[in-house]
Design an enzyme around this catalytic site. Sequence first.
Site, PDB file in Angstrom:
ATOM      1  N   PRO A 184       0.799  -1.246   0.056  1.00 14.49           N
ATOM      2  CA  PRO A 184       0.063  -0.081   0.109  1.00 14.49           C
ATOM      3  C   PRO A 184       0.677   1.364   0.011  1.00 14.49           C
ATOM      4  CG  PRO A 184      -0.005  -1.019   2.210  1.00 14.49           C
ATOM      5  CD  PRO A 184       0.685  -1.975   1.383  1.00 14.49           C
ATOM      6  N   PHE A 185       2.215   1.189   0.321  1.00 15.11           N
ATOM      7  CA  PHE A 185       2.976   2.614   0.274  1.00 15.11           C
ATOM      8  C   PHE A 185       4.129   2.098  -0.731  1.00 15.11           C
ATOM      9  CE2 PHE A 185       0.986   2.527   4.224  1.00 15.11           C
ATOM     10  CZ  PHE A 185       0.224   3.748   4.308  1.00 15.11           C
ATOM     11  N   SER A 186       3.684   1.559  -1.956  1.00 16.66           N
ATOM     12  CA  SER A 186       4.749   1.276  -2.955  1.00 16.66           C
ATOM     13  C   SER A 186       5.141   2.798  -3.516  1.00 16.66           C
ATOM     14  CB  SER A 186       3.935   0.544  -4.114  1.00 16.66           C
ATOM     15  OG  SER A 186       4.582   0.522  -5.058  1.00 16.66           O
ATOM     16  N   GLU A 202       4.442  -0.158   4.890  1.00 18.76           N
ATOM     17  CA  GLU A 202       4.505   0.504   6.202  1.00 18.76           C
ATOM     18  C   GLU A 202       4.383   2.245   6.104  1.00 18.76           C
ATOM     19  OE1 GLU A 202       6.777   0.974  10.638  1.00 18.76           O
ATOM     20  OE2 GLU A 202       7.720  -0.402   8.820  1.00 18.76           O
ATOM     21  N   LYS A 218       5.710  -4.074  13.366  1.00 18.57           N
ATOM     22  CA  LYS A 218       6.637  -5.332  14.223  1.00 18.57           C
ATOM     23  C   LYS A 218       6.080  -6.297  14.247  1.00 18.57           C
ATOM     24  CE  LYS A 218      10.659  -3.573  14.764  1.00 18.57           C
ATOM     25  NZ  LYS A 218      10.947  -3.135  13.571  1.00 18.57           N
TER      26      LYS A 218
END
Length: 399
Positions: A184-186, A202, A218
């Site tokens: 989702p944070f490509s 992340e 984590k």
Amino acid sequence: MDSNICFLNSNDGTGLLGFDGQNLQTFNTGDVTSKIQSFIDSNHSKYIFLCLSYDLKNHIENLYSQNTDRIKFPAAMLWSPDCVAKINGDHIEIVQGPSNEVNKKKTRELLKGLKQQNGKTNNINFRKGINKESYINSVKTLQNHIQRGDIYEVNFCQEYIAESVGLEDVKNTYLNINNITDAPFSSYLKFNEFEVFCGSPERYIKKKGLNLIAQPIKGTAKRGLSISDDNLLQEKLKNDPKERAENIMIVDLMRNDLSKIAQKGSVKVDELCKVYTFKTVHQMISTVSCKMKSGTNFNDILKATFPMGSMTGAPKIRAMELIEKHESFKRGLYSGSIGYIAPNCDFDLNVIIRTMVYNKKLKNLSCAVGSAITINSIPENEYEECAVKIQKLLDGVSG
């Protein structure tokens, strides 16, 4: 492809693409955080794409980095492009620059270029920056620091490096990594001599109005081969005391960081140790939020929260000192952040993990990997976990 480009891809059909324009600033010396704020202020009401190196820490705390630097990424790079396109499925909205068919066509062409294979299979040879014996000895030394109470946990990383890598050799890397991670944070970016291929799951921190949200990760488990296998692995991660302890330590650190800039009593844990499923892994993610004090600017937020605790350990400063002492490479962009600032000063920033960084002048391609070391860690297992994590990315270069 354009000399400067940045594509933030949420992998849900939405994304943000910046292209055209030379308003790109590199910050590496002097009061870097103040220079970052000045760039933001001078480009008020515009979209800004930014890269923050992990080693920006040296300009926030009394720290230094003297390890081998094979990529030479600066402390920070900020860019306000001439054109920004917001993508939602097949719909393209030009939100910065002329909203015309020329820019929409260029958006489609750039996106196609990021999704189109060149039919070439590459054979890039990566070497480890640290051997197994040295890695295990370093982990044991770090555990001695934990035993003495110097730190509670530390994120210990290693670099894999490929040299004499040509531009054609990295052409499909973003597409391959994104196909593997579906994260989702490509992000993909090309700034000056640097090209970055990021498959991060992340979030570092997001701002909306006065609200800040951080989502540290984590705890990781592989995906199962069947639905029942997958459910068992997910449940095992959810209840693993070691993984939960790691996550909770970083949540406490993040609560402390946010409290420096938060309105009194506004820091809260919205989700604790929730397991999310991605294409290749299950991840334990917590969500911590606060309401900022009025007048808090980007510089204030950086100084309070950067680097993110999930990539350092706790206590943060002592962990970073030990990271510098025991790691064999300068992290640079790895475990830093890529993201955007919107015209209204809201922003969203990722954590740079599962990422390749390329310097076309040096012809070096770097990929780093790490894991959280606690008193209960088994050094050999941590080494093997890192090898398994990184192999998929290394395979992704060749497709």
